[in-house]
Design a protein around this motif. Structure first.
Motif, PDB file in Angstrom:
ATOM      1  N   GLN A 127     -12.099  -1.508  -3.037  1.00  0.00           N
ATOM      2  CA  GLN A 127     -11.320  -0.294  -3.305  1.00  0.00           C
ATOM      3  C   GLN A 127     -10.805   0.334  -2.021  1.00  0.00           C
ATOM      4  O   GLN A 127      -9.725   0.935  -2.002  1.00  0.00           O
ATOM      5  N   VAL A 128     -11.556   0.237  -0.947  1.00  0.00           N
ATOM      6  CA  VAL A 128     -11.087   0.758   0.336  1.00  0.00           C
ATOM      7  C   VAL A 128      -9.862  -0.024   0.804  1.00  0.00           C
ATOM      8  O   VAL A 128      -8.892   0.548   1.309  1.00  0.00           O
ATOM      9  N   ARG A 129      -9.893  -1.334   0.637  1.00  0.00           N
ATOM     10  CA  ARG A 129      -8.772  -2.159   1.090  1.00  0.00           C
ATOM     11  C   ARG A 129      -7.543  -1.991   0.210  1.00  0.00           C
ATOM     12  O   ARG A 129      -6.420  -2.148   0.675  1.00  0.00           O
ATOM     13  N   ARG A 130      -7.734  -1.658  -1.068  1.00  0.00           N
ATOM     14  CA  ARG A 130      -6.628  -1.748  -2.025  1.00  0.00           C
ATOM     15  C   ARG A 130      -6.034  -0.418  -2.471  1.00  0.00           C
ATOM     16  O   ARG A 130      -4.933  -0.411  -3.039  1.00  0.00           O
ATOM     17  N   LEU A 131      -6.715   0.693  -2.288  1.00  0.00           N
ATOM     18  CA  LEU A 131      -6.181   1.968  -2.780  1.00  0.00           C
ATOM     19  C   LEU A 131      -4.809   2.228  -2.163  1.00  0.00           C
ATOM     20  O   LEU A 131      -4.660   2.218  -0.947  1.00  0.00           O
ATOM     21  N   SER A 132      -3.806   2.457  -3.017  1.00  0.00           N
ATOM     22  CA  SER A 132      -2.418   2.535  -2.559  1.00  0.00           C
ATOM     23  C   SER A 132      -1.849   3.929  -2.730  1.00  0.00           C
ATOM     24  O   SER A 132      -2.241   4.683  -3.622  1.00  0.00           O
ATOM     25  N   ARG A 133      -0.898   4.231  -1.875  1.00  0.00           N
ATOM     26  CA  ARG A 133      -0.155   5.479  -1.987  1.00  0.00           C
ATOM     27  C   ARG A 133       0.646   5.477  -3.284  1.00  0.00           C
ATOM     28  O   ARG A 133       1.310   4.493  -3.626  1.00  0.00           O
ATOM     29  N   ARG A 134       0.592   6.571  -4.001  1.00  0.00           N
ATOM     30  CA  ARG A 134       1.339   6.694  -5.244  1.00  0.00           C
ATOM     31  C   ARG A 134       2.614   7.476  -4.990  1.00  0.00           C
ATOM     32  O   ARG A 134       2.552   8.611  -4.509  1.00  0.00           O
ATOM     33  N   PRO A 135       3.785   6.912  -5.290  1.00  0.00           N
ATOM     34  CA  PRO A 135       5.026   7.675  -5.124  1.00  0.00           C
ATOM     35  C   PRO A 135       5.005   8.926  -5.984  1.00  0.00           C
ATOM     36  O   PRO A 135       4.420   8.942  -7.067  1.00  0.00           O
ATOM     37  N   ALA A 136       5.636   9.996  -5.499  1.00  0.00           N
ATOM     38  CA  ALA A 136       5.671  11.253  -6.252  1.00  0.00           C
ATOM     39  C   ALA A 136       6.303  11.012  -7.618  1.00  0.00           C
ATOM     40  O   ALA A 136       7.374  10.420  -7.737  1.00  0.00           O
ATOM     41  N   GLY A 137       5.624  11.470  -8.672  1.00  0.00           N
ATOM     42  CA  GLY A 137       6.122  11.339 -10.024  1.00  0.00           C
ATOM     43  C   GLY A 137       5.894   9.984 -10.645  1.00  0.00           C
ATOM     44  O   GLY A 137       6.349   9.725 -11.751  1.00  0.00           O
ATOM     45  N   ALA A 138       5.205   9.078  -9.937  1.00  0.00           N
ATOM     46  CA  ALA A 138       4.980   7.735 -10.480  1.00  0.00           C
ATOM     47  C   ALA A 138       3.967   7.778 -11.603  1.00  0.00           C
ATOM     48  O   ALA A 138       3.155   8.689 -11.712  1.00  0.00           O
ATOM     49  N   GLY A 139       3.980   6.769 -12.410  1.00  0.00           N
ATOM     50  CA  GLY A 139       3.044   6.682 -13.515  1.00  0.00           C
ATOM     51  C   GLY A 139       1.687   6.204 -13.075  1.00  0.00           C
ATOM     52  O   GLY A 139       1.414   5.972 -11.904  1.00  0.00           O
ATOM     53  N   ALA A 140       0.817   5.980 -14.064  1.00  0.00           N
ATOM     54  CA  ALA A 140      -0.572   5.675 -13.759  1.00  0.00           C
ATOM     55  C   ALA A 140      -0.726   4.374 -12.993  1.00  0.00           C
ATOM     56  O   ALA A 140      -1.414   4.301 -11.994  1.00  0.00           O
ATOM     57  N   GLU A 141      -0.035   3.310 -13.429  1.00  0.00           N
ATOM     58  CA  GLU A 141      -0.293   2.011 -12.841  1.00  0.00           C
ATOM     59  C   GLU A 141       0.142   1.936 -11.388  1.00  0.00           C
ATOM     60  O   GLU A 141      -0.435   1.213 -10.587  1.00  0.00           O
ATOM     61  N   SER A 142       1.206   2.682 -11.027  1.00  0.00           N
ATOM     62  CA  SER A 142       1.712   2.564  -9.671  1.00  0.00           C
ATOM     63  C   SER A 142       0.768   3.136  -8.646  1.00  0.00           C
ATOM     64  O   SER A 142       0.833   2.782  -7.487  1.00  0.00           O
TER      65      SER A 142
END
Length: 437
Positions: A402-417
């Motif tokens: 999870q440390v390696r993979r947690l990604s920035r979520r674009p503003a207004g993006a849905g759950a999967e992004s």
């Protein structure tokens, strides 16, 4: 033909609300005093004939009430208007620092008085810190979070540069007591500014709940995210090592092998330059894997320890401190973005308190044992042990997916992004969009 009025000028910081500007200004002023206070406190002990162990005891006395009271401070900050909590904490810290300045200026202060008054400052910080982080998050929209965190940290870090250099110079020139008195005055000014903040009502607590329920819910939010508690576990040991290096060993090496308080203040100022220079970068750079990139910065945290162990000249020590500052900003900005993205607004201060509690939990022990460790291993041996631990911990945390993979979520993006492929078990990060703050 009547000419058209000129267009309104573009406001470069239009995203910065009034609360954000006031909070940042108050943080800069408070940071000026806080950057010099640890230098002054350490040299107050040393100039009074104190030993390496006694410097560690005074530092531990400040950290212990912070550790014990942080969770309570987080619960209070989620229940009361956060700026009221900050004002009260700043006033309490001002009184504690004024008392510490008075006993140092009076001369020959007994160790117990230094420890007791240092503990008062630590108690004030325990209530200030969770409220402060929540206040910054409330004052900007999520899409401006990275820019806001970077600007906020640049202001704080600029204060670190000036405060450390000024604190070291004043400690050498007029004595540590006056530097502590200056810190007290900075707390008073910061409290006055924060009194002007507009009230942001806290979320109404659920019916039938109390403080214990709030704490339990905050713990559930914290414990359910493996990436969060793994990094906090890493920092519990890391912060203990860094605290021993910067609060105990650094002043000792400066006194014995460099030019004393003035040189240590310059080295701390170089650390601040690293913080500010990287803040400019982080205001523009938006890495996708926020925790992975942030943890690369953690590898630089231990850079000052080898320089101190080798009795490096001031320019080399300053370069090591600069690199450490670079690493702190790279990690800090990405960490705050992860928290802002993944933690519900109504629980943010409680989660931040558990975060800081875990990160600081071993710091009092680390500083208290710094003196005995230097006796057993030698000063250079203790410094090398801290450096090796920092490297091992920085590498070990990357074993967590999870440390390696947690990604920035674009503003207004849905759950999967937002979650990307970090969710590999029941402790996956939040997948719903981050709430508006």
């Amino acid at each position: 033909m009547q000419s058209q009025p000129p267009p309104a000028p573009h406001r470069r910081f239009a995203w910065a609300s009034r609360n954000f500007r006031i909070q940042t200004a108050a943080t800069v002023i408070g940071g000026l005093g806080n950057a010099g206070a640890p230098i002054a406190t350490a040299f107050a002990v040393l100039e009074g004939g104190g030993s390496t162990a006694e410097v560690g005891y005074v530092t531990a006395a400040r950290l212990l009430p912070t550790v014990l009271l942080l969770v309570l401070g987080g619960a209070v900050a989620d229940r009361l208007p956060r700026h009221h909590v900050m004002v009260g904490a700043n006033l309490f810290s001002a009184v504690a620092q004024a008392g510490l300045a008075a006993v140092v200026l009076a001369g020959n202060a007994p160790l117990w008085q230094l420890m007791l008054l240092s503990a008062g400052g630590g108690a004030g910080y325990a209530f200030y810190s969770p409220a402060s982080g929540g206040m910054v998050l409330e004052s900007v929209a999520p899409e401006h979070a990275a820019r806001a965190f970077s600007v906020y940290r640049m202001g704080l870090n600029a204060a670190q540069i000036g405060g450390a250099a000024l604190g070291g110079a004043l400690t050498a020139a007029v004595g540590p007591g006056w530097v502590l008195a200056l810190d007290s005055g900075c707390f008073l000014i910061a409290a006055a500014l924060r009194f002007l903040l507009e009230t942001v009502p806290p979320a109404a607590p659920a019916a039938g709940g109390g403080m214990l329920r709030d704490l339990r819910e905050g713990w559930q939010e914290f414990a359910s995210r493996r990436w969060l508690w793994v990094i906090v576990l890493q920092f519990s040991v890391l912060v203990a090592c860094i605290s021993a290096v910067e609060a105990v060993y650094g002043p000792i090496v400066a006194k014995e092998r460099l030019g004393g308080a003035r040189d240590w203040g310059l080295a701390m100022a170089a650390y601040g330059v690293g913080l500010v220079a990287t803040g400019v970068l982080m205001a523009r750079w938006q890495p996708r894997r926020i925790l992975l990139v942030g943890n690369w910065g953690v590898f630089l945290f231990g850079a000052p320890a080898p320089a101190l162990a080798l009795s490096a000249p001031l320019p080399v020590l300053a370069a090591a401190m600069f690199l450490s500052g670079v690493g702190v900003t790279v990690f800090g900005v990405n960490w705050m973005i992860a928290l802002q993205q993944e933690i519900p607004a109504e629980a943010f201060s409680r989660v931040a308190a558990y975060d800081e509690l875990g990160s600081l939990s071993l710091a009092p022990l680390g500083t208290a044992l710094a003196g005995p460790a230097a006796v057993v291993l030698g000063l250079s041996g203790a410094l090398w042990a801290c450096a090796v631990l920092c490297l091992l911990l920085s590498a070990a945390v990357l074993l967590e997916p999870q440390v390696r993979r947690l990604s920035r979520r674009p503003a207004g993006a849905g759950a999967e992004s937002g979650a990307d492929d970090a969710a590999d078990g029941p402790a996956a990060p939040r997948t719903e969009p981050a709430p508006t703050r």
